[in-house]
Each structure stands twice: as structure tokens, then as C-alpha cells.
Design a protein around this motif. Structure first.
Motif, short mmCIF file in Angstrom:
data_model
loop_
_atom_site.label_atom_id
_atom_site.label_comp_id
_atom_site.label_asym_id
_atom_site.label_seq_id
_atom_site.Cartn_x
_atom_site.Cartn_y
_atom_site.Cartn_z
N VAL A 23 0.83 -1.21 0.00
CA VAL A 23 0.00 0.00 0.00
C VAL A 23 0.86 1.26 0.00
O VAL A 23 2.00 1.27 0.48
N THR A 24 0.29 2.31 -0.57
CA THR A 24 0.78 3.66 -0.35
C THR A 24 -0.43 4.55 -0.17
O THR A 24 -1.58 4.10 -0.24
N TRP A 25 -0.19 5.84 0.07
CA TRP A 25 -1.30 6.76 0.27
C TRP A 25 -1.35 7.80 -0.82
O TRP A 25 -0.40 8.04 -1.55
N ASP A 26 -2.52 8.44 -0.94
CA ASP A 26 -2.67 9.59 -1.83
C ASP A 26 -3.09 10.77 -0.95
O ASP A 26 -2.56 10.92 0.15
N ASP A 27 -4.05 11.57 -1.37
CA ASP A 27 -4.38 12.77 -0.60
C ASP A 27 -5.53 12.59 0.38
O ASP A 27 -5.51 13.15 1.47
N HIS A 28 -6.54 11.78 0.04
CA HIS A 28 -7.75 11.74 0.87
C HIS A 28 -7.52 11.03 2.20
O HIS A 28 -8.40 11.12 3.08
N GLU A 29 -6.40 10.37 2.38
CA GLU A 29 -6.05 9.88 3.71
C GLU A 29 -5.79 11.04 4.67
O GLU A 29 -5.78 10.84 5.90
N VAL A 30 -5.61 12.24 4.14
CA VAL A 30 -5.49 13.47 4.94
C VAL A 30 -6.66 14.39 4.58
O VAL A 30 -7.62 14.48 5.30
N PHE A 31 -6.56 15.11 3.45
CA PHE A 31 -7.72 15.74 2.82
C PHE A 31 -7.35 16.15 1.41
O PHE A 31 -6.18 16.20 1.04
N ASN A 32 -8.35 16.46 0.62
CA ASN A 32 -8.19 16.62 -0.82
C ASN A 32 -7.12 17.65 -1.18
O ASN A 32 -7.19 18.81 -0.78
N ASP A 33 -6.12 17.17 -1.97
CA ASP A 33 -5.07 18.05 -2.52
C ASP A 33 -4.38 18.88 -1.44
O ASP A 33 -4.08 20.06 -1.64
N TYR A 34 -4.11 18.28 -0.29
CA TYR A 34 -3.50 19.05 0.79
C TYR A 34 -2.09 19.51 0.41
O TYR A 34 -1.38 18.87 -0.37
N ASP A 35 -1.70 20.64 0.95
CA ASP A 35 -0.40 21.26 0.68
C ASP A 35 0.59 20.79 1.73
O ASP A 35 0.51 21.20 2.89
N ALA A 36 1.54 19.95 1.32
CA ALA A 36 2.50 19.40 2.27
C ALA A 36 3.45 20.46 2.81
O ALA A 36 4.13 20.23 3.82
N GLU A 37 3.51 21.63 2.17
CA GLU A 37 4.41 22.69 2.63
C GLU A 37 3.74 23.62 3.64
O GLU A 37 4.39 24.54 4.15
N ASP A 38 2.48 23.39 3.96
CA ASP A 38 1.72 24.27 4.85
C ASP A 38 1.90 23.84 6.30
O ASP A 38 1.39 22.79 6.70
N PRO A 39 2.61 24.64 7.12
CA PRO A 39 2.82 24.24 8.53
C PRO A 39 1.52 24.11 9.32
O PRO A 39 1.49 23.38 10.32
N SER A 40 0.49 24.82 8.92
CA SER A 40 -0.77 24.75 9.66
C SER A 40 -1.42 23.37 9.56
O SER A 40 -2.34 23.06 10.33
N LEU A 41 -0.93 22.54 8.65
CA LEU A 41 -1.50 21.21 8.47
C LEU A 41 -0.67 20.11 9.14
O LEU A 41 -1.00 18.93 9.01
N TYR A 42 0.38 20.49 9.83
CA TYR A 42 1.27 19.47 10.41
C TYR A 42 0.53 18.57 11.40
O TYR A 42 0.72 17.36 11.41
N GLN A 43 -0.32 19.15 12.25
CA GLN A 43 -1.03 18.33 13.23
C GLN A 43 -2.02 17.42 12.54
O GLN A 43 -2.17 16.24 12.90
N LEU A 44 -2.73 17.94 11.53
CA LEU A 44 -3.66 17.11 10.78
C LEU A 44 -2.93 15.95 10.12
O LEU A 44 -3.39 14.81 10.15
N ARG A 45 -1.77 16.24 9.51
CA ARG A 45 -0.98 15.18 8.89
C ARG A 45 -0.53 14.15 9.91
O ARG A 45 -0.57 12.94 9.66
N ALA A 46 -0.10 14.62 11.08
CA ALA A 46 0.34 13.69 12.12
C ALA A 46 -0.79 12.75 12.52
O ALA A 46 -0.59 11.53 12.66
N ASN A 47 -1.99 13.28 12.68
CA ASN A 47 -3.14 12.45 13.03
C ASN A 47 -3.45 11.45 11.92
O ASN A 47 -3.67 10.26 12.16
#
Length: 530
Positions: free
Chosen positions: A257-281
Motif C-alpha cells: 500500500v501507499t497513500w494519496d491525498d484523501h487519507e489526509v484531505f483533498n489536494d493538501y499542501d504538504a508545505e503548509d505548517p498549519s496542516l502538520y497536526q492534521l498530517r500527524a493524526n
């Protein structure tokens, strides 16, 4: 002679249940069924208020086969739609066994793992000491309860000759969009390996817009909001993995398996620090629910998902991650042939992962080099006029990175280059050209972009947009909009892909069939429809 796993399990269960006054004559029969791998009948073995809740509601799985090892997975969750799965904060011992036969008589490996609350009481057992290129069966036990019996298979020894490999490719399974008929069809013929190319869950709320809503069990109110917290991600996986057809597909074949975007949310920006906690979860919940090894376990908002799996002298799989390291997407859904699209500094893999991939392509002594990809790799122009339009979410928006991969494949004469892709909710099967600017350029590989299991709801054969793309892209060999998956038979002489189609997923009635078959040869790359 030492007792078999079945004998020992039945004896332990019976002893414990008799001691607690739970076992009846009917219960003895149910215990035997439980040992035989039919957990749905096991509940008769325990009754009354003191019965232990059945914990294997999310099934079992195996994954990432090596020549002498495979990962076994399960999660204890008596109440899978609750944040904690209905479990206490304690750790629980879970016994596991691997046998050479489906009757579970010939035990080759066994042990005990702890299911920790910290990881949602999930269990990841990396079972070593197995024989290469062998079929095995496995089972878990917690307290008086046994899971079903799973089937898995190891990879061949490094460099060993392998005649063929049966592979299933699938992606994009929005549970609210429809039924998993494709998984039922896929599980009817167990594969040597299943590659899942991402979007295992969708982060959306589950509400009355779901086609399944009339049939979905009563859900906690949490499900009416979008997935965000760690507990909410665990609930979403609990909902998805409760599907019996998905469970069966996991039970009968090992997955990669690998992941795409919806395991976090649609087309999320990996460079956005405000999403770090969401990505961690999101990353943590993904690992908790997949048959992955400790190296893939996340640390905060990062996790190394890219890795290699070899199948003897036949195939090397390069599993990549196109979400975590990429430069932010260009504005809008499409872009013309701009300088930004061709900017060499724009990354879809990140510098470290790209260096790893380019160093690996064509370097193994295998007939096929397979890039286990997520978003469309090949050029796809959506403007049939003199202008050009490309998706900002695919490799086309990172053209320099796309070309670096193609140049590496061409320079190393890696004729058996195959890209496996998901994400796009349709079947796109394409020749990969050495120079996409020249329609007559040499073909250096092929791409099988498979459709979705359910995302997009009921599909069809074609529409005006698809016909436009066929006209604008001569290297697009075949395409359709149906739901389904790909079933591949890989040999040293030819790669054969059956495009399995599902006529509808909005009802419980459906038809599954092979809509068409594609073939390519390693020394003469290029797709032919048969």
C-alpha cells in the motif's frame, strides 16, 4: 506429539469458557467453527453479560512480503465506530500463528504481540524465518476469541527465477459513493499481491448523502463532521474496514500500500505548517490500520512510505509517495504549458526520494521495473486545439521531474518499465514516450492507470471529455469511465492486464466482467489491446 494450533486453541477456549460457565453443547460446536476460521459463528460460543466482546471486527491482513518474512495485521475493536474501538486503556496480549496449511495443523511460526492503546490496539507482526515463494495461513487469538484464517504468500528469494506473478491493482474506495462489488470480485480469485494506490479512506463526513446510508449501522454523531482528530481518523478507518468485501480482499492476499491525498484531505499542501497536526493524526491512523513495518511508522507529521519490494528475477516494485514531499500545486485545476510547469526546481517526490528512485530504476536484474505510483504519470493534454491544458495535481504539473524519470529509463534501456496508478477514477492506459512533445517518439514504457473501486459513483463507457482526451493524446491507448480494478498476469515474456469492470455500485445488484485486455512486452514496450 505436540497439539496442533486448532487442538490447543479449542482446548484453551473450552477450558476458559467452562471455568466461567459460558460453554454449552451449542457452544462447543461454535468453538470448533471459530477455530476453523468462521468468526461470524463464534458468537454462539459465549453468551450472557459476562461474555467477552468479539474484538476482530475489522478483520485481518498481511502485507509487504519479503522472501522470508511478511507483516501480519489486526486491530482489537469490539465497537469499531467508537473513538477507542470499545477497548480499555490497557495493553492486551494477542497470540498469532503461521501454518503451512489452511487447516492450521502444521505450525511454522507462532508468538504473542501486545496490542497497545497508544496505537489503537493494532498489531503489526513482522514474521520472519519463512520459506521463499510459499503460501502460508495465519490466525490471531485474544482471550477466548479467534480471528478468521488469512492466506498470504512470501516473495521468491532474491534473484530466484519466478515464472509468473498474479497482481491486483486498485484505488479510491469512497465508502459513501457505493458498494465494494469490485473487492468481492477481486477476492474471488486470490492474488499473489494486491497493490493499493491510495485513497483508502475519504475524509468526508458520512451523512444522508451516502448511497449506503439506509444500510449503514447507526453511527455516533462524530461521523457527521469531516475527519480531523486522531480519534476521528480511527473512527473513519473503523467504518471503512468494517466492510465485509474489503475484509475478504485483505484476508486472502497480501497487500502493498501507499497513500494519496484523501487519507489526509483533498489536494493538501504538504508545505503548509498549519496542516502538520492534521498530517500527524492522519499518518498515524493510516499506519495503525495497514500491514506495514516499523520503518513506515510515522514520527509526527512525517513518515517514509517509499520503499522497494523484489519478486525474484521477475519484478522490482518501487513504491513511491507523491504527496508528502512535493512542491505546492500551481493555482487552479489546470495549467497551460507555462514556465512554472517546466520549472526544474518543482518537486513531486522531493530530492531524497527522487534520488532514491532514479538510482534504483533499471539497476536490478529483473525483467520488469514497476513504479507503484499514485497520480497520473504520463502526459495528458485536455485541450485538443492548438493550446494545451494539464492537470495541476498530476506529474504533468511537474514536467521536469517527469522527464527526469523518463530520461533515466531511456538511458538504462529499462524496456520493462511499467507505471501503476490510481487517483483518477477512470481507466487510462497509455504508452510512455521518450519525448511527449513528439507523438512519433520512442515508447519507453507503459502506464496502467486503474479506475476506482467506488469513488465517482456509477461509471460508464465514455463521455465528451474522455473522447476529447483520446483525440488530444495519441499515446492514450484505451480509456473508460467504469468502476472496477485491474488484474495482471506478469511473466518474463508478456505483461497481461485484464480491465475488470463493474456496471454499477449504487445497488446491491451488479455485473462484473473483463471489458478488455491489454498486453505489453518488456523488449518491445507499447500497449496492445486484445
Amino acid at each position: 506429539m505436540s497439539p496442533s494450533w486448532e487442538d490447543e486453541s479449542a482446548a484453551v477456549i473450552a477450558q476458559g469458557l467452562r471455568r466461567r460457565g459460558f460453554l454449552t453443547a451449542a457452544g462447543l460446536a461454535a468453538t470448533a467453527a471459530l477455530v476453523a476460521g468462521r468468526p461470524e459463528r463464534a458468537h454462539a460460543a459465549v453468551s450472557g453479560s459476562r461474555a467477552m466482546p468479539y474484538p476482530f471486527t475489522l478483520g485481518i491482513a498481511s502485507g509487504d512480503p519479503l522472501s522470508t518474512a511478511v507483516v501480519l495485521w489486526t486491530r482489537l475493536a469490539p465497537s469499531p465506530f467508537e473513538v477507542d474501538g470499545g477497548m480499555a486503556t490497557d495493553s492486551f496480549p494477542v497470540q498469532w500463528v503461521v501454518t503451512e496449511d489452511a487447516s492450521m495443523a502444521t505450525v511454522v511460526r507462532r508468538g504473542t504481540a501486545l496490542a497497545h492503546a497508544e496505537y489503537a490496539h493494532s498489531v503489526h507482526v513482522d514474521v520472519g524465518g519463512l520459506r521463499p515463494d510459499r503460501e502460508y495461513w495465519y490466525q490471531f487469538r485474544c482471550g477466548p476469541h479467534l480471528s478468521g484464517v488469512g492466506r498470504t504468500r512470501t516473495a521468491p528469494a532474491p534473484g530466484a527465477h519466478l515464472d509468473h506473478l498474479d497482481l491486483v491493482v486498485a484505488s479510491c474506495q469512497s465508502l459513501g459513493a457505493g458498494w465494494y462489488h469490485a473487492w468481492k470480485d477481486a477476492a474471488s480469485e486470490p492474488a499473489d499481491l494486491v497493490y493499493f494506490a491510495g485513497d483508502y479512506i475519504y475524509e468526508y463526513a458520512t451523512d444522508a448523502t451516502s448511497v449506503r446510508w439506509p444500510y449503514t449501522p447507526s453511527l455516533p454523531a462524530d461521523f457527521t463532521r469531516q475527519t480531523d482528530t486522531l480519534g476521528r481518523f480511527r473512527q473513519q478507518y473503523g467504518l471503512y474496514k468494517s466492510d465485509p468485501d474489503l475484509q475478504e480482499a485483505h484476508r486472502v492476499s497480501p497487500w502493498m500500500v501507499t497513500w494519496d491525498d484523501h487519507e489526509v484531505f483533498n489536494d493538501y499542501d504538504a508545505e503548509d505548517p498549519s496542516l502538520y497536526q492534521l498530517r500527524a493524526n492522519a499518518y498515524r491512523a493510516f499506519w495503525e490500520h495497514m500491514p506495514l513495518r516499523p520503518p513506515q511508522r510515522p514520527s509526527g507529521y512525517t513518515a517514509r512510505m517509499y520503499r522497494q519490494l523484489d519478486y525474484g528475477d521477475l519484478a522490482r516494485f518501487h513504491v513511491i509517495d507523491t504527496r508528502q514531499y512535493k512542491t505546492g500545486q500551481l493555482p487552479g485545476s489546470t495549467v497551460g504549458d507555462t514556465a512554472e510547469r517546466r520549472d526544474p526546481s518543482r518537486q513531486i517526490l522531493g530530492t531524497a526520494q527522487e534520488a532514491w528512485l532514479l538510482d534504483s530504476l533499471g539497476s536490478g536484474a529483473t525483467t520488469w521495473d514497476v513504479m507503484a505510483n499514485t497520480v497520473l504519470f504520463s502526459r495528458l493534454d485536455s485541450d485538443e486545439s492548438s493550446g494545451e491544458r494539464f492537470s495541476t495535481g498530476q506529474w504533468d504539473a511537474y514536467q521536469a521531474a517527469q522527464q527526469r524519470v523518463i530520461d533515466t529509463v531511456a538511458a538504462r534501456n529499462a524496456g520493462g518499465f511499467v507505471v501503476l496508478t490510481g487517483d483518477i477514477h477512470r481507466n487510462y492506459h497509455l504508452d510512455i514516450l521518450k519525448d511527449f512533445e513528439d507523438p512519433g517518439s520512442e515508447v519507453v514504457g507503459v502506464e496502467f492507470a486503474g479506475t476506482s473501486i467506488s469513488s465517482g459513483r456509477d461509471g460508464g463507457e465514455t463521455d465528451s471529455g474522455l473522447e476529447l482526451r483520446k483525440r488530444a493524446n495519441p499515446h492514450l491507448v484505451s480509456a473508460d469511465l467504469r468502476r472496477g480494478y485491474l488484474r495482471c498476469r506478469i511473466t518474463h515474456d508478456v505483461w497481461t492486464t485484464q480491465v475488470r469492470a463493474i456496471d454499477r455500485i449504487s445497488t446491491l445488484d451488479y455485473r462484473a466482467w473483463t471489458s478488455h485486455t491489454l498486453v505489453t512486452e518488456p523488449r518491445r514496450p507499447g500497449l496492445q489491446v486484445s
